[in-house]
Design a protein around this motif. Structure first.
Motif, PDB file in Angstrom:
ATOM      1  N   GLN A  46       0.848  -1.190   0.000  1.00 39.07           N
ATOM      2  CA  GLN A  46       0.000   0.000   0.000  1.00 39.07           C
ATOM      3  C   GLN A  46       0.889   1.247   0.000  1.00 39.07           C
ATOM      4  O   GLN A  46       1.958   1.250   0.605  1.00 39.07           O
ATOM      5  N   THR A  47       0.425   2.278  -0.642  1.00 38.11           N
ATOM      6  CA  THR A  47       1.105   3.563  -0.509  1.00 38.11           C
ATOM      7  C   THR A  47       0.759   4.128   0.867  1.00 38.11           C
ATOM      8  O   THR A  47      -0.164   3.637   1.537  1.00 38.11           O
ATOM      9  N   GLN A  50      -2.861   5.172   0.784  1.00 40.40           N
ATOM     10  CA  GLN A  50      -3.781   4.034   0.857  1.00 40.40           C
ATOM     11  C   GLN A  50      -3.830   3.469   2.281  1.00 40.40           C
ATOM     12  O   GLN A  50      -4.905   3.132   2.784  1.00 40.40           O
ATOM     13  N   ALA A  53      -5.850   5.562   4.585  1.00 36.25           N
ATOM     14  CA  ALA A  53      -7.286   5.533   4.278  1.00 36.25           C
ATOM     15  C   ALA A  53      -7.878   4.130   4.408  1.00 36.25           C
ATOM     16  O   ALA A  53      -9.023   3.911   4.028  1.00 36.25           O
ATOM     17  N   ILE A  54      -7.128   3.201   4.979  1.00 32.03           N
ATOM     18  CA  ILE A  54      -7.555   1.804   4.999  1.00 32.03           C
ATOM     19  C   ILE A  54      -8.911   1.606   5.670  1.00 32.03           C
ATOM     20  O   ILE A  54      -9.698   0.758   5.259  1.00 32.03           O
ATOM     21  N   SER A  57     -11.884   1.842   3.449  1.00 33.73           N
ATOM     22  CA  SER A  57     -11.836   0.947   2.296  1.00 33.73           C
ATOM     23  C   SER A  57     -12.598  -0.346   2.591  1.00 33.73           C
ATOM     24  O   SER A  57     -13.096  -0.557   3.701  1.00 33.73           O
ATOM     25  N   GLU A  59     -11.281  -3.025   3.145  1.00 34.91           N
ATOM     26  CA  GLU A  59     -10.459  -3.814   4.065  1.00 34.91           C
ATOM     27  C   GLU A  59     -10.692  -3.458   5.533  1.00 34.91           C
ATOM     28  O   GLU A  59     -10.104  -4.082   6.419  1.00 34.91           O
TER      29      GLU A  59
END
Length: 105
Positions: A46-47, A50, A53-54, A57, A59
């Motif tokens: 992941q960046t 990303q 912001a998990i 998401s 996830e």
């Protein structure tokens, strides 16, 4: 942090399934490590954006489940070892405050 209720619940859960014989320090430490690795795997590749912001998401639920697994294995391991996790965390926070004073950090 008060883990007493969770400790009792995990003990009862293991007892009902006759898992105490498997809940040795070695096995629990290994299981804890596996669960941490499963959490790490979610973030792998992941960046930073990303990863940050998990929880917004698809996830998010997976992250929650892995964190729960980690917490349960940690509490169970501390119980099996006879470690008062509440005291250990409090003591470690005091040590960290002395080692890393806020004005100097």
């Amino acid at each position: 942090m008060d883990t007493a209720g969770l400790e009792a619940e995990l003990h009862a859960f293991a007892a009902a399934r006759d898992w105490h014989r498997f809940h040795t320090p070695k096995n629990l430490a290994m299981a804890l490590s596996v669960e941490v690795a499963e959490l790490v795997e979610i973030f792998q590749w992941q960046t930073e954006a990303q990863a940050n912001a998990i929880m917004q998401s698809d996830e998010a639920r997976h992250v929650e489940q892995e964190l729960a697994d980690i917490a349960m294995y940690l509490v169970r391991l501390s119980t099996v070892l006879g470690v008062d996790l509440n005291r250990a965390v409090t003591d470690k926070l005091v040590m960290n405050a002395q080692k890393y004073p806020a004005p100097e950090a």
